[in-house]
Design an enzyme around this catalytic site. Structure first.
Site, PDB file in Angstrom:
ATOM      1  N   CYS A 170       0.829  -1.215   0.000  1.00 20.71           N
ATOM      2  CA  CYS A 170       0.000   0.000   0.000  1.00 20.71           C
ATOM      3  C   CYS A 170       0.860   1.260   0.000  1.00 20.71           C
ATOM      4  O   CYS A 170       0.625   2.188  -0.771  1.00 20.71           O
ATOM      5  CB  CYS A 170      -0.944  -0.016   1.199  1.00 20.71           C
ATOM      6  N   HIS A 171       1.860   1.287   0.899  1.00 23.18           N
ATOM      7  CA  HIS A 171       2.732   2.462   0.953  1.00 23.18           C
ATOM      8  C   HIS A 171       4.190   2.066   1.140  1.00 23.18           C
ATOM      9  O   HIS A 171       5.017   2.901   1.488  1.00 23.18           O
ATOM     10  CB  HIS A 171       2.295   3.403   2.080  1.00 23.18           C
ATOM     11  N   GLY A 172       4.506   0.797   0.957  1.00 25.79           N
ATOM     12  CA  GLY A 172       5.895   0.373   0.943  1.00 25.79           C
ATOM     13  C   GLY A 172       6.531   0.138   2.300  1.00 25.79           C
ATOM     14  O   GLY A 172       7.652   0.587   2.547  1.00 25.79           O
TER      15      GLY A 172
END
Ligand code: FES
Length: 206
Positions: A170-172
């Site tokens: 999703c955001h690493g």
């Protein structure tokens, strides 16, 4: 008060095993080694959760949650494999770690970790995030944790990421083989739920 304990059947890997394809939901477990045992888990939790509110009308939600535990048969999970079950509506990753995965986690100094706390419900809240404090007690090969990213709640992908643990696309966020956040925006390690081995091949979560 009468005994309200509801017998719960151990969850086994069949016939309730369901393979989850990546296309079914973002961040879902897509690897062949990852299995989702949903039906049996919901059944076991559901029976206890449904009965308790009729007995304790004062605080049904908290009481139902307190009873929600599940037993899981892990006898078929080989080293290097993982199982995902549902517990209290959340995925729980049960990973049978290899010796190399355990060794990789144990060589990391706690001072280098983004979150220095173990986040293990079975230990003191201030316990440090050593691998020993993250793994199941006296069973270093087993790591059992809630599979919800501590950033914004996606389900990380297993055996991926820069540290061989989990990766949240999703955001690493990258988690290591002890489920500790090592890179990315997630602020905390993946939480360890209350658990106990009730035999060599069965664990109780919750
Ligand atoms: Fe996992 Fe944002 S929800 S990195």
């Amino acid at each position: 008060m009468a005994d309200t304990t509801v017998p719960q059947s151990p969850i086994t890997a069949s016939p309730d095993v369901k393979h989850i394809e990546p296309s079914e939901r973002p961040g879902a477990i897509g690897r062949r080694d990852f299995l989702l045992i949903a039906t049996g888990a919901f059944a076991a939790v559901g029976v206890a959760g449904m009965l308790w509110p009729f007995i304790d009308q004062m605080n049904p939600d908290a009481s139902a949650l307190a009873l929600a535990s599940i037993d899981v048969d892990i006898s078929t999970v080989e080293p290097g494999q993982a199982l995902t079950i549902m517990w209290r509506g959340m995925p729980v990753f049960i990973r049978h770690r290899t010796e190399a995965e355990v060794a990789a986690a144990r060589e990391v100094p706690v001072e280098e970790l983004g979150d220095p706390l173990a986040r293990n419900a079975n230990l003191d809240p201030e316990a440090p995030a050593t691998d020993e404090n993250r793994a199941a007690a006296d069973r270093p090969e087993w790591l059992i944790q809630v599979g919800v990213c501590t950033h914004l709640g996606c389900v990380p992908l297993g055996q991926q990421g820069d540290f061989g643990g989990w990766f949240c696309p999703c955001h690493g966020s990258h988690y290591d083989t002890a489920g500790r956040i090592r890179r990315g925006p997630a602020p905390q390690n993946l939480p360890i739920p209350p658990l106990a081995f009730i035999s060599d091949t069965n664990i109780r979560i919750g």
